[in-house]
Write a protein that holds these residues in place. Sequence first.
Motif, PDB file in Angstrom:
ATOM      1  N   GLU A   1     -92.318  43.317 -19.197  1.00  0.00           N
ATOM      2  CA  GLU A   1     -90.888  42.963 -19.202  1.00  0.00           C
ATOM      3  C   GLU A   1     -90.338  42.938 -20.628  1.00  0.00           C
ATOM      4  O   GLU A   1     -89.130  43.001 -20.821  1.00  0.00           O
ATOM      5  CB  GLU A   1     -90.665  41.583 -18.550  1.00  0.00           C
TER       6      GLU A   1
ATOM      7  N   THR B   1     -93.482  38.427 -19.287  1.00  0.00           N
ATOM      8  CA  THR B   1     -94.751  39.143 -19.413  1.00  0.00           C
ATOM      9  C   THR B   1     -94.547  40.412 -20.248  1.00  0.00           C
ATOM     10  O   THR B   1     -93.412  40.896 -20.385  1.00  0.00           O
ATOM     11  CB  THR B   1     -95.287  39.538 -18.022  1.00  0.00           C
TER      12      THR B   1
ATOM     13  N   VAL C   1     -99.582  39.417  -2.927  1.00  0.00           N
ATOM     14  CA  VAL C   1     -99.655  38.412  -1.869  1.00  0.00           C
ATOM     15  C   VAL C   1     -98.259  37.928  -1.461  1.00  0.00           C
ATOM     16  O   VAL C   1     -98.061  37.449  -0.351  1.00  0.00           O
ATOM     17  CB  VAL C   1    -100.573  37.248  -2.348  1.00  0.00           C
TER      18      VAL C   1
ATOM     19  N   GLU D   1    -102.578  48.623  -8.750  1.00  0.00           N
ATOM     20  CA  GLU D   1    -102.180  47.510  -9.616  1.00  0.00           C
ATOM     21  C   GLU D   1    -102.365  46.201  -8.874  1.00  0.00           C
ATOM     22  O   GLU D   1    -101.885  46.015  -7.754  1.00  0.00           O
ATOM     23  CB  GLU D   1    -100.731  47.634 -10.106  1.00  0.00           C
TER      24      GLU D   1
ATOM     25  N   GLN E   1     -90.458  44.642  -6.035  1.00  0.00           N
ATOM     26  CA  GLN E   1     -91.214  45.840  -6.470  1.00  0.00           C
ATOM     27  C   GLN E   1     -90.687  47.082  -5.758  1.00  0.00           C
ATOM     28  O   GLN E   1     -90.514  48.138  -6.359  1.00  0.00           O
ATOM     29  CB  GLN E   1     -92.709  45.644  -6.153  1.00  0.00           C
TER      30      GLN E   1
ATOM     31  N   TYR F   1     -95.202  31.610  -6.140  1.00  0.00           N
ATOM     32  CA  TYR F   1     -94.874  33.038  -6.182  1.00  0.00           C
ATOM     33  C   TYR F   1     -94.193  33.557  -4.915  1.00  0.00           C
ATOM     34  O   TYR F   1     -93.755  34.704  -4.880  1.00  0.00           O
ATOM     35  CB  TYR F   1     -96.152  33.862  -6.386  1.00  0.00           C
TER      36      TYR F   1
ATOM     37  N   ASN G   1    -102.181  43.170 -15.224  1.00  0.00           N
ATOM     38  CA  ASN G   1    -101.688  42.368 -16.351  1.00  0.00           C
ATOM     39  C   ASN G   1    -101.325  40.990 -15.830  1.00  0.00           C
ATOM     40  O   ASN G   1    -100.529  40.861 -14.889  1.00  0.00           O
ATOM     41  CB  ASN G   1    -100.455  43.009 -16.996  1.00  0.00           C
TER      42      ASN G   1
HETATM   43  C1  LIG Z   1     -98.201  36.265 -13.616  1.00  0.00           C
HETATM   44  S1  LIG Z   1     -97.688  37.392 -12.407  1.00  0.00           S
HETATM   45  C2  LIG Z   1     -97.969  38.925 -13.260  1.00  0.00           C
HETATM   46  C3  LIG Z   1     -96.920  39.949 -12.945  1.00  0.00           C
HETATM   47  C4  LIG Z   1     -97.026  41.326 -13.571  1.00  0.00           C
HETATM   48  N1  LIG Z   1     -98.364  41.854 -13.552  1.00  0.00           N
HETATM   49  C5  LIG Z   1     -96.438  41.368 -14.952  1.00  0.00           C
HETATM   50  O1  LIG Z   1     -97.211  41.576 -15.903  1.00  0.00           O
HETATM   51  O2  LIG Z   1     -95.229  41.205 -15.108  1.00  0.00           O
HETATM   52  C6  LIG Z   1     -98.935  37.330 -11.157  1.00  0.00           C
HETATM   53  C7  LIG Z   1     -98.746  38.302 -10.004  1.00  0.00           C
HETATM   54  O3  LIG Z   1     -99.889  38.236  -9.163  1.00  0.00           O
HETATM   55  C8  LIG Z   1     -99.502  37.968  -7.818  1.00  0.00           C
HETATM   56  N2  LIG Z   1    -100.602  37.171  -7.239  1.00  0.00           N
HETATM   57  C9  LIG Z   1    -100.986  35.928  -7.561  1.00  0.00           C
HETATM   58  N3  LIG Z   1    -102.086  35.557  -6.851  1.00  0.00           N
HETATM   59  C10 LIG Z   1    -102.404  36.604  -6.083  1.00  0.00           C
HETATM   60  C11 LIG Z   1    -103.443  36.860  -5.126  1.00  0.00           C
HETATM   61  N4  LIG Z   1    -104.358  35.936  -4.847  1.00  0.00           N
HETATM   62  N5  LIG Z   1    -103.476  38.065  -4.521  1.00  0.00           N
HETATM   63  C12 LIG Z   1    -102.553  39.013  -4.799  1.00  0.00           C
HETATM   64  N6  LIG Z   1    -101.540  38.835  -5.692  1.00  0.00           N
HETATM   65  C13 LIG Z   1    -101.460  37.644  -6.316  1.00  0.00           C
HETATM   66  C14 LIG Z   1     -98.190  37.235  -7.952  1.00  0.00           C
HETATM   67  O4  LIG Z   1     -97.433  37.229  -6.770  1.00  0.00           O
HETATM   68  C15 LIG Z   1     -97.554  38.034  -9.091  1.00  0.00           C
HETATM   69  O5  LIG Z   1     -97.042  39.265  -8.650  1.00  0.00           O
END
Ligand SMILES: C[S@@+](CC[C@H](N)C(=O)[O-])C[C@H]1O[C@@H](n2cnc3c(N)ncnc32)[C@H](O)[C@@H]1O
Length: 385
Positions: free
Chosen positions: A72, A69, A135, A102, A143, A55, A199
Motif C-alpha cells: 500500500e 502495509t 479467510v 498469495e 480484492q 479481519y 506479505n
Molecule cells: C496483515 S493483513 C496483510 C495484507 C496484505 N498481504 C498486505 O500486505 O497488504 C493479513 C491478511 O491475511 C488474512 N488472514 C489472516 N488470517 C488468515 C488465515 N488464517 N487464513 C487466511 N487468511 C488469513 C487477512 O484477512 C488479511 O487479508
Amino acid sequence: MVLMYAIIQNDKTFAFNQKSNNLMRHLKARIKASGPMSVAEYMKEALTNPIDGYYMKRDVFGKDGDFITSPEVSQIFGESIGIWCLNEWMQCGSPSTVQLVELGPGRGTLSDDILRVFSQFQKMKDVVSVHLVEVSEKLSEIQEEKLKSQDSQTITETQPQTDETVSHYKHCKSKYGPNVYWYKQLADIPRKFSCFVANEFFDALPIYKFQKADGSWREVLHLSSSDKRDHLEVCPAAGVVIREIADRISQDGGTCLIADYGHDGDKTDTFRGFYKHQLHDVLKDPGRADLTADVDFSYLRHMAGDSVSIYGPVTQQQFLYNMGMVVRLKKLLDNAKPENRKDLVSGFEMLINPDKMGEKFKFFAMLPKKDKDHIPAGFVPSRAS
Ligand SMILES: C[S@@+](CC[C@H](N)C(=O)[O-])C[C@H]1O[C@@H](n2cnc3c(N)ncnc32)[C@H](O)[C@@H]1O
C-alpha cells in the motif's frame, strides 16, 4: 496446551472489567464454560471469528485503518516481487502452467502489482493463474474489486466443492487476463508448480506463549532445550503452512517468497495490538484492534525441513536494493507528473529506511533443493546496494 493469558500478564484478570462487545461476551462465556483459554485461541477468535473477528467485517488498511502495509506504500514493493517470481520461474525452465498463490492478500494490491509485471511478458501471461488464500469474505470482495476485469462475472460457488480441482469459493477473470480463484485454506489449492508469496500473513497467525517460571517452562518444547530466552512465542499454524509449502515445492515444483516483520530466533515478547496506527492493549476490545506477533524465521526454517533450500532472512532494504529498485524508482520519476514525484520518493524511502520499514521487515525464500547452487535474486548483493 492450556495457558491463560492472565498468567503471562502477571495476574491481570481476563479483561472481565471492561465494557463488553459481542466477541468479549462470547469469549467470557467460553472461559466460564470450559476454563482458561490459550493465547493462540484468543488471537484466532479476535482476528478471524466468523462474525466479529477483526479481519472479517471491514477494510482495516491505510490512513483511515489501523496500519499500513508495504504494497500500500509503494508499487515498487509489489513490482520487485513480480520480477522475483518471473526470474525464478524462468530459472526453473519456465514450466507450462504456473499458479501465483498469495496468502492473506489484504486489499489485493500485491497481486495486482505482480500481475501488472507478468502482463508485460506474454509467455508468463499465457500460463499463469492466480490463487488467493483469504479467510475474510469482506476482504475477498475488496480484492475482487481491485483485480476483476470490467466485463467479467464473478462466479460464487454455491455448494462445497468436493472435486480436488474446484475447491475455491469463487472465481473471476482478472483485468490482466489470467483467472483468479479464492480459497479458505492453502490445502484446497490444486497441486501444480506454484509461486507462493505472502506479505504480513504469518504475523497474523495465532501464537502460543511460553514463560519460564522457577527455572522451567510451562510447556515442554523440543526446540527450546538450548534456548537462552525465558519467554517464547511459538506459532504452530505458521509451521503447518510452511511445511505444506515446502512439501508442494519439493514435489510439484515452485518457489516461495515471504515478507514479514520478524527475527531469527532472538526475540521474546512481541505479541501486540494496533488500533488507528497506535499500540493497543491486546486484551482490550477483542475484534476491534489488529493483533500480531513477530515471525520467528528460525522456526520457519526448522519446520520447512530438508526438502527445500532456504535463503534469508535479509532485510527489506537489502532485498529491494538487490532487486535494483533504485533504478526502477528513477524510471518512475522520469515518467511521473511533477505532483506525483514527492509521493514516489517518500513511499520508497518508507520501504527502505531502517528506522521505518527497511530493517524490521525481512524477506525469506524457499526453492526446491535441486536449485541449491542457485542463489535467488534479491538475496545476492548487487553493486547498487
Ligand atoms: C496483515 S493483513 C496483510 C495484507 C496484505 N498481504 C498486505 O500486505 O497488504 C493479513 C491478511 O491475511 C488474512 N488472514 C489472516 N488470517 C488468515 C488465515 N488464517 N487464513 C487466511 N487468511 C488469513 C487477512 O484477512 C488479511 O487479508
